[in-house]
Design a protein around this motif. Structure first.
Motif, PDB file in Angstrom:
ATOM      1  N   VAL A  84      -6.195 -40.734  22.086  1.00  0.00           N
ATOM      2  CA  VAL A  84      -7.252 -40.432  22.970  1.00  0.00           C
ATOM      3  C   VAL A  84      -7.352 -39.462  22.083  1.00  0.00           C
ATOM      4  CG1 VAL A  84      -7.202 -39.391  24.726  1.00  0.00           C
ATOM      5  CG2 VAL A  84      -9.054 -39.782  24.246  1.00  0.00           C
ATOM      6  N   GLN A  85      -9.147 -38.932  21.609  1.00  0.00           N
ATOM      7  CA  GLN A  85      -8.878 -36.988  20.941  1.00  0.00           C
ATOM      8  C   GLN A  85      -9.517 -36.248  21.764  1.00  0.00           C
ATOM      9  OE1 GLN A  85      -9.637 -37.274  16.527  1.00  0.00           O
ATOM     10  NE2 GLN A  85     -10.930 -35.156  17.094  1.00  0.00           N
ATOM     11  N   ILE A  86      -9.013 -35.484  22.018  1.00  0.00           N
ATOM     12  CA  ILE A  86      -9.679 -34.458  22.885  1.00  0.00           C
ATOM     13  C   ILE A  86      -9.952 -32.456  22.068  1.00  0.00           C
ATOM     14  CG2 ILE A  86      -9.351 -32.722  25.489  1.00  0.00           C
ATOM     15  CD1 ILE A  86      -7.015 -35.434  25.711  1.00  0.00           C
ATOM     16  N   ASN A  87     -10.732 -32.549  21.741  1.00  0.00           N
ATOM     17  CA  ASN A  87     -11.475 -31.493  21.099  1.00  0.00           C
ATOM     18  C   ASN A  87     -11.922 -30.420  21.885  1.00  0.00           C
ATOM     19  OD1 ASN A  87     -11.670 -33.037  19.057  1.00  0.00           O
ATOM     20  ND2 ASN A  87     -14.520 -34.001  19.709  1.00  0.00           N
ATOM     21  N   CYS A  88     -11.141 -29.135  21.272  1.00  0.00           N
ATOM     22  CA  CYS A  88     -11.682 -27.866  21.369  1.00  0.00           C
ATOM     23  C   CYS A  88     -11.616 -26.899  21.018  1.00  0.00           C
ATOM     24  CB  CYS A  88      -9.688 -27.331  22.450  1.00  0.00           C
ATOM     25  SG  CYS A  88     -10.329 -25.731  22.934  1.00  0.00           S
ATOM     26  N   THR A  89     -13.354 -26.156  20.785  1.00  0.00           N
ATOM     27  CA  THR A  89     -13.169 -25.335  20.760  1.00  0.00           C
ATOM     28  C   THR A  89     -13.608 -24.027  21.395  1.00  0.00           C
ATOM     29  OG1 THR A  89     -15.450 -25.137  21.369  1.00  0.00           O
ATOM     30  CG2 THR A  89     -15.363 -26.662  18.811  1.00  0.00           C
ATOM     31  N   TYR A  90     -13.115 -22.769  19.818  1.00  0.00           N
ATOM     32  CA  TYR A  90     -13.121 -21.602  20.916  1.00  0.00           C
ATOM     33  C   TYR A  90     -13.616 -20.473  19.606  1.00  0.00           C
ATOM     34  CZ  TYR A  90      -9.530 -21.160  17.330  1.00  0.00           C
ATOM     35  OH  TYR A  90      -8.721 -20.856  15.976  1.00  0.00           O
ATOM     36  N   GLN A  91     -14.264 -19.466  20.943  1.00  0.00           N
ATOM     37  CA  GLN A  91     -14.644 -18.250  19.619  1.00  0.00           C
ATOM     38  C   GLN A  91     -14.129 -17.134  20.544  1.00  0.00           C
ATOM     39  OE1 GLN A  91     -18.897 -18.209  21.390  1.00  0.00           O
ATOM     40  NE2 GLN A  91     -19.160 -18.762  19.043  1.00  0.00           N
ATOM     41  N   SER A  94      -9.511 -27.314  17.806  1.00  0.00           N
ATOM     42  CA  SER A  94      -8.514 -27.711  17.380  1.00  0.00           C
ATOM     43  C   SER A  94      -8.664 -28.516  18.497  1.00  0.00           C
ATOM     44  CB  SER A  94      -7.532 -26.814  18.602  1.00  0.00           C
ATOM     45  OG  SER A  94      -6.267 -27.489  18.525  1.00  0.00           O
ATOM     46  N   TYR A  95      -7.920 -30.044  18.535  1.00  0.00           N
ATOM     47  CA  TYR A  95      -7.808 -31.483  19.090  1.00  0.00           C
ATOM     48  C   TYR A  95      -6.810 -31.834  19.356  1.00  0.00           C
ATOM     49  CZ  TYR A  95      -7.429 -34.374  14.236  1.00  0.00           C
ATOM     50  OH  TYR A  95      -6.052 -34.130  13.286  1.00  0.00           O
ATOM     51  N   LEU A  96      -6.530 -32.454  20.495  1.00  0.00           N
ATOM     52  CA  LEU A  96      -5.037 -32.967  20.768  1.00  0.00           C
ATOM     53  C   LEU A  96      -5.497 -34.376  20.716  1.00  0.00           C
ATOM     54  CD1 LEU A  96      -2.156 -32.450  22.384  1.00  0.00           C
ATOM     55  CD2 LEU A  96      -3.735 -32.888  23.960  1.00  0.00           C
ATOM     56  N   LEU A  97      -3.937 -35.138  19.676  1.00  0.00           N
ATOM     57  CA  LEU A  97      -4.383 -36.841  19.762  1.00  0.00           C
ATOM     58  C   LEU A  97      -3.265 -37.154  20.450  1.00  0.00           C
ATOM     59  CD1 LEU A  97      -6.292 -38.669  18.184  1.00  0.00           C
ATOM     60  CD2 LEU A  97      -3.612 -38.737  16.362  1.00  0.00           C
ATOM     61  N   LEU A  98      -3.731 -38.462  22.028  1.00  0.00           N
ATOM     62  CA  LEU A  98      -2.822 -39.270  22.401  1.00  0.00           C
ATOM     63  C   LEU A  98      -2.271 -40.665  21.593  1.00  0.00           C
ATOM     64  CD1 LEU A  98      -3.633 -36.745  24.015  1.00  0.00           C
ATOM     65  CD2 LEU A  98      -2.943 -38.140  26.051  1.00  0.00           C
ATOM     66  N   LYS A  99      -1.991 -40.583  21.517  1.00  0.00           N
ATOM     67  CA  LYS A  99      -1.530 -41.914  21.195  1.00  0.00           C
ATOM     68  C   LYS A  99      -0.604 -42.902  22.179  1.00  0.00           C
ATOM     69  CE  LYS A  99      -0.570 -39.762  16.232  1.00  0.00           C
ATOM     70  NZ  LYS A  99       0.544 -39.961  15.894  1.00  0.00           N
ATOM     71  N   GLU A 100      -0.747 -44.578  21.914  1.00  0.00           N
ATOM     72  CA  GLU A 100      -0.411 -45.250  23.065  1.00  0.00           C
ATOM     73  C   GLU A 100      -0.051 -44.437  24.309  1.00  0.00           C
ATOM     74  OE1 GLU A 100       3.637 -45.775  19.389  1.00  0.00           O
ATOM     75  OE2 GLU A 100       3.797 -45.493  21.584  1.00  0.00           O
ATOM     76  N   LEU A 101      -1.024 -44.616  24.643  1.00  0.00           N
ATOM     77  CA  LEU A 101      -1.996 -44.380  25.878  1.00  0.00           C
ATOM     78  C   LEU A 101      -1.231 -44.862  27.155  1.00  0.00           C
ATOM     79  CD1 LEU A 101      -5.812 -43.381  26.260  1.00  0.00           C
ATOM     80  CD2 LEU A 101      -3.975 -41.663  26.219  1.00  0.00           C
ATOM     81  N   GLN A 102      -0.189 -43.848  27.584  1.00  0.00           N
ATOM     82  CA  GLN A 102       0.424 -45.016  29.270  1.00  0.00           C
ATOM     83  C   GLN A 102      -0.678 -44.209  30.691  1.00  0.00           C
ATOM     84  OE1 GLN A 102       4.066 -43.761  29.045  1.00  0.00           O
ATOM     85  NE2 GLN A 102       4.235 -43.984  26.919  1.00  0.00           N
ATOM     86  N   MET A 103      -0.517 -45.236  31.568  1.00  0.00           N
ATOM     87  CA  MET A 103      -1.241 -44.276  33.103  1.00  0.00           C
ATOM     88  C   MET A 103      -0.558 -43.276  33.320  1.00  0.00           C
ATOM     89  SD  MET A 103      -2.792 -47.349  33.606  1.00  0.00           S
ATOM     90  CE  MET A 103      -3.267 -47.026  34.773  1.00  0.00           C
ATOM     91  N   LYS A 104       0.362 -42.398  33.132  1.00  0.00           N
ATOM     92  CA  LYS A 104       1.119 -41.500  33.505  1.00  0.00           C
ATOM     93  C   LYS A 104       0.506 -39.999  32.288  1.00  0.00           C
ATOM     94  CE  LYS A 104       4.253 -40.880  29.774  1.00  0.00           C
ATOM     95  NZ  LYS A 104       6.655 -40.889  30.416  1.00  0.00           N
ATOM     96  N   ASP A 105      -0.227 -40.496  31.633  1.00  0.00           N
ATOM     97  CA  ASP A 105      -1.269 -39.629  30.989  1.00  0.00           C
ATOM     98  C   ASP A 105      -2.508 -39.386  31.556  1.00  0.00           C
ATOM     99  OD1 ASP A 105      -0.539 -41.181  27.687  1.00  0.00           O
ATOM    100  OD2 ASP A 105       0.840 -39.388  28.927  1.00  0.00           O
ATOM    101  N   SER A 106      -2.536 -40.014  32.422  1.00  0.00           N
ATOM    102  CA  SER A 106      -3.943 -39.146  33.121  1.00  0.00           C
ATOM    103  C   SER A 106      -3.998 -37.888  33.970  1.00  0.00           C
ATOM    104  CB  SER A 106      -4.583 -40.437  34.190  1.00  0.00           C
ATOM    105  OG  SER A 106      -5.286 -41.951  34.075  1.00  0.00           O
ATOM    106  N   ALA A 107      -4.210 -37.218  33.450  1.00  0.00           N
ATOM    107  CA  ALA A 107      -4.003 -36.237  33.660  1.00  0.00           C
ATOM    108  C   ALA A 107      -5.177 -35.096  33.270  1.00  0.00           C
ATOM    109  CB  ALA A 107      -3.182 -35.332  32.903  1.00  0.00           C
ATOM    110  N   SER A 108      -5.365 -34.093  33.170  1.00  0.00           N
ATOM    111  CA  SER A 108      -6.211 -33.154  32.435  1.00  0.00           C
ATOM    112  C   SER A 108      -5.419 -32.202  31.038  1.00  0.00           C
ATOM    113  CB  SER A 108      -6.780 -31.620  33.889  1.00  0.00           C
ATOM    114  OG  SER A 108      -7.862 -30.986  33.500  1.00  0.00           O
ATOM    115  N   TYR A 109      -6.333 -32.098  30.508  1.00  0.00           N
ATOM    116  CA  TYR A 109      -6.107 -30.999  29.328  1.00  0.00           C
ATOM    117  C   TYR A 109      -6.685 -29.974  28.857  1.00  0.00           C
ATOM    118  CZ  TYR A 109      -3.179 -36.418  29.338  1.00  0.00           C
ATOM    119  OH  TYR A 109      -2.486 -36.611  29.076  1.00  0.00           O
ATOM    120  N   LEU A 110      -5.754 -28.610  28.653  1.00  0.00           N
ATOM    121  CA  LEU A 110      -6.355 -27.578  29.161  1.00  0.00           C
ATOM    122  C   LEU A 110      -5.850 -26.863  27.237  1.00  0.00           C
ATOM    123  CD1 LEU A 110      -4.467 -26.383  31.846  1.00  0.00           C
ATOM    124  CD2 LEU A 110      -6.201 -27.358  31.687  1.00  0.00           C
ATOM    125  N   CYS A 111      -6.591 -26.321  27.637  1.00  0.00           N
ATOM    126  CA  CYS A 111      -6.620 -25.958  25.218  1.00  0.00           C
ATOM    127  C   CYS A 111      -6.697 -24.282  25.912  1.00  0.00           C
ATOM    128  CB  CYS A 111      -8.065 -26.206  25.219  1.00  0.00           C
ATOM    129  SG  CYS A 111      -8.891 -24.735  22.447  1.00  0.00           S
TER     130      CYS A 111
END
Lengths: 114, 111
Positions: free
Chosen positions: B18-25, B71-88
């Protein structure tokens, strides 16, 4: 592994009362921070502290708030005359170096103002 | 000031990527951070980028493009414990200490 600790985990107080939230940063860290997170909202910076003085504070951190390092291990946040809108999770954080690189967060104190 | 934008929620299957995106100004920039936050818990540090490019750290990778404010964060081989909020979060150059966080992206991992 060293960690930041916070007490209490949950504090309930009445509007208008004063509360003190306590934190013990990681022992060899020099920079300390308070953040808050209102339920469902983003984490917001309140204040940073270094060498026994505030190094930066946000617009939120007004005269109602104060911080102190009363001894060599504790770092406190005092909120005077609490308001309903102060209800939030308050996180303490510390870092070895300045600038936020790898800030370690404590588990938080949930403050409920009734 | 800073304006940080993240999409709000996504669902992904265990083992997926999964890829999580973040844009900033921001009027200044001195580093971008990714934190993981499980519900009711403290944010925990995942990665830090200050120069353009990809930083890899086990199952997590983070990419930064300063010119695009992205920016993006890439999470590979997802596990159940990765269920969370990802903060940029960005560190403004004028502020030595503060981290300015986005609202976070909730990732739900399903079997």
């Amino acid at each position: 592994e060293p960690e930041v600790t916070q007490t209490p985990s949950h504090q309930v107080t009445q509007m208008g009362q004063e509360v003190i939230l306590r934190c013990v940063p990681i022992s060899n860290h020099l920079y300390f921070y308070w953040y808050r997170q209102i339920l469902g909202q983003k984490v917001e910076f309140l204040v940073s502290f270094y060498n026994n003085e505030i190094s930066e504070k946000s617009e939120i951190f007004d005269d109602q708030f104060s911080v102190e390092r009363p001894d060599g291990s504790n770092f406190t946040l005092k909120i005077r005359s609490t308001k309903l809108e102060d209800s939030a999770m308050y996180f303490c954080a510390s870092s070895r170096w300045p600038g936020g690189y790898e800030q370690y967060f404590g588990p938080g104190t949930r403050l409920t103002v009734t | 000031g800073q304006n940080i934008d993240q999409p709000t929620e996504m669902t992904a299957t265990e083992g997926a990527i999964v890829q999580i995106n973040c844009t900033y100004q921001t009027s200044g920039f001195n580093g971008l951070f990714w934190y993981q936050q499980h519900a009711g818990e403290a944010p925990t540090f995942l990665s830090y980028n200050v120069l353009d490019g990809l930083e890899e750290k086990g199952r997590f990778s983070s990419f930064l493009s300063r010119s695009k404010g992205y920016s993006y964060l890439l999470l590979k081989e997802l596990q159940m414990k990765d269920s969370a909020s990802y903060l940029c979060a960005v560190r403004p150059i004028y502020g030595n200490n503060r981290l300015a966080f986005g609202k976070g992206n909730q990732v739900v991992v399903i079997p």
